[in-house]
Design a protein around this motif. Structure first.
Motif, short mmCIF file in Angstrom:
data_model
loop_
_atom_site.label_atom_id
_atom_site.label_comp_id
_atom_site.label_asym_id
_atom_site.label_seq_id
_atom_site.Cartn_x
_atom_site.Cartn_y
_atom_site.Cartn_z
N ASP A 10 0.81 -1.22 0.00
CA ASP A 10 0.00 0.00 0.00
C ASP A 10 0.85 1.27 0.00
O ASP A 10 0.54 2.23 -0.69
N ALA A 11 1.91 1.28 0.79
CA ALA A 11 2.72 2.50 0.93
C ALA A 11 3.94 2.50 0.01
O ALA A 11 4.34 3.55 -0.48
N ARG A 12 4.54 1.33 -0.19
CA ARG A 12 5.79 1.24 -0.96
C ARG A 12 5.79 0.00 -1.85
O ARG A 12 5.13 -0.99 -1.54
N ILE A 13 6.60 0.08 -2.90
CA ILE A 13 6.80 -1.05 -3.79
C ILE A 13 8.29 -1.33 -3.83
O ILE A 13 9.08 -0.48 -4.23
N GLY A 14 8.66 -2.53 -3.40
CA GLY A 14 10.06 -2.94 -3.48
C GLY A 14 10.38 -3.37 -4.89
O GLY A 14 9.56 -4.01 -5.55
N VAL A 15 11.57 -3.01 -5.37
CA VAL A 15 11.97 -3.30 -6.74
C VAL A 15 13.32 -4.02 -6.73
O VAL A 15 14.26 -3.60 -6.05
N ALA A 16 13.39 -5.09 -7.52
CA ALA A 16 14.64 -5.84 -7.69
C ALA A 16 14.78 -6.17 -9.17
O ALA A 16 13.80 -6.17 -9.92
N VAL A 17 16.01 -6.45 -9.58
CA VAL A 17 16.26 -6.76 -10.99
C VAL A 17 17.23 -7.94 -11.07
O VAL A 17 18.10 -8.11 -10.22
N CYS A 35 0.67 7.41 -5.96
CA CYS A 35 -0.08 7.76 -7.16
C CYS A 35 0.27 6.74 -8.25
O CYS A 35 1.43 6.61 -8.64
N LEU A 36 -0.74 6.03 -8.76
CA LEU A 36 -0.51 4.99 -9.75
C LEU A 36 0.22 5.54 -10.98
O LEU A 36 1.14 4.90 -11.49
N GLU A 37 -0.15 6.71 -11.44
CA GLU A 37 0.48 7.29 -12.62
C GLU A 37 1.99 7.49 -12.39
O GLU A 37 2.80 7.16 -13.27
N GLU A 38 2.37 7.99 -11.22
CA GLU A 38 3.79 8.19 -10.92
C GLU A 38 4.53 6.86 -10.79
O GLU A 38 5.66 6.72 -11.24
N VAL A 39 3.87 5.87 -10.18
CA VAL A 39 4.47 4.54 -10.06
C VAL A 39 4.74 3.97 -11.45
O VAL A 39 5.82 3.47 -11.73
N LEU A 40 3.76 4.08 -12.34
CA LEU A 40 3.92 3.54 -13.69
C LEU A 40 5.02 4.28 -14.45
O LEU A 40 5.77 3.66 -15.21
N GLU A 41 5.15 5.58 -14.23
CA GLU A 41 6.23 6.35 -14.86
C GLU A 41 7.59 5.86 -14.38
O GLU A 41 8.51 5.66 -15.17
N GLU A 42 7.72 5.68 -13.06
CA GLU A 42 9.00 5.21 -12.51
C GLU A 42 9.33 3.80 -13.00
O GLU A 42 10.48 3.51 -13.34
N LEU A 43 8.32 2.94 -13.05
CA LEU A 43 8.55 1.58 -13.52
C LEU A 43 8.90 1.56 -15.01
O LEU A 43 9.75 0.78 -15.44
N THR A 44 8.29 2.43 -15.79
CA THR A 44 8.62 2.54 -17.21
C THR A 44 10.09 2.93 -17.37
O THR A 44 10.81 2.35 -18.20
N ASP A 45 10.56 3.87 -16.57
CA ASP A 45 11.97 4.27 -16.62
C ASP A 45 12.89 3.11 -16.27
O ASP A 45 13.91 2.88 -16.93
N ILE A 46 12.52 2.36 -15.23
CA ILE A 46 13.33 1.21 -14.81
C ILE A 46 13.35 0.14 -15.90
O ILE A 46 14.40 -0.43 -16.22
N VAL A 47 12.20 -0.12 -16.51
CA VAL A 47 12.09 -1.12 -17.58
C VAL A 47 13.02 -0.75 -18.74
O VAL A 47 13.74 -1.60 -19.27
N GLU A 48 13.02 0.52 -19.11
CA GLU A 48 13.87 0.96 -20.22
C GLU A 48 15.35 0.92 -19.84
O GLU A 48 16.18 0.43 -20.61
N LYS A 49 15.67 1.40 -18.67
CA LYS A 49 17.07 1.48 -18.24
C LYS A 49 17.71 0.09 -18.09
O LYS A 49 18.88 -0.10 -18.41
N HIS A 50 16.94 -0.89 -17.62
CA HIS A 50 17.48 -2.21 -17.33
C HIS A 50 17.10 -3.26 -18.38
O HIS A 50 17.36 -4.45 -18.18
N ASP A 51 16.50 -2.82 -19.48
CA ASP A 51 16.15 -3.73 -20.58
C ASP A 51 15.36 -4.94 -20.05
O ASP A 51 15.77 -6.09 -20.19
#
Length: 136
Positions: A10-17, A35-51
Motif C-alpha cells: 500500500d505504501a511502498r513497492i520494493g523493486v529488484a532486478v 499515485c498509480l500514474e507516478e508509479v507507472l512512470e517510474e517503472l517505465t523508466d526502470i524497464v527501459e534502463k534495465h532492458d
C-alpha cells in the motif's frame, strides 16, 4: 534482457532486478506508492534502463493458499502493469517472504528504521530469486 521483481504494498513497492543471465536477483530500490500514474512512470523508466523482458510480482496468499483482499488489490495492480507496460507479468507466491526477510534483517542487527528502509526491496529480491530458481 533482465527480469524485474516487485513486492507490491500500500505504501511502498520494493523493486529488484535480475542479471541478464537470470542467475542473480539484486535489490534495486523502493518506490513510494502514492499515485498509480507516478508509479507507472517510474517503472517505465526502470524497464527501459534495465532492458526488462518480464515482471514478477509477489502474490500475497493466505497460508492455506486462499486469496484475500491483499491478493485482489495486487491482481488489480498487475492488470494495470500489463495494460501500461505491455510486458508479461507473472504472479509468484510470496508466502513467508516477509518473515524470511525480517529474520535476515534482525540477524544483521539493523535499527528499526534501517530495517524499514531495506525491507521492501529485499522482499522484491527474494520473490524474484524464488522465480529465477523455479525456471532453472
Amino acid at each position: 534482457m533482465s527480469i524485474l521483481g516487485l513486492d507490491y504494498g500500500d505504501a511502498r513497492i520494493g523493486v529488484a532486478v535480475s542479471d541478464e543471465l537470470h542467475l542473480t536477483s539484486l535489490p534495486l530500490r523502493t518506490i513510494e506508492n502514492s499515485c498509480l500514474e507516478e508509479v507507472l512512470e517510474e517503472l517505465t523508466d526502470i524497464v527501459e534502463k534495465h532492458d526488462i523482458e518480464k515482471i514478477v510480482v509477489g502474490l500475497p496468499l493466505h497460508m492455506d493458499g486462499g486469496r484475500g483482499e491483499r491478493a485482489e488489490i495486487t491482481e488489480k495492480f498487475v492488470d494495470d502493469l500489463r495494460e501500461n507496460l505491455h510486458l508479461p507479468v507473472i504472479l509468484m507466491d510470496e508466502r513467508l517472504t516477509s518473515a524470511e526477510i525480517e529474520k535476515v534483517l534482525l540477524k544483521a542487527d539493523l535499527s528499526r528504521a534501517a530495517r524499514k528502509r531495506k525491507r521492501d526491496k529485499l522482499a522484491a529480491s527474494l520473490i524474484l530469486r524464488k522465480y529465477l530458481e523455479s525456471i532453472d
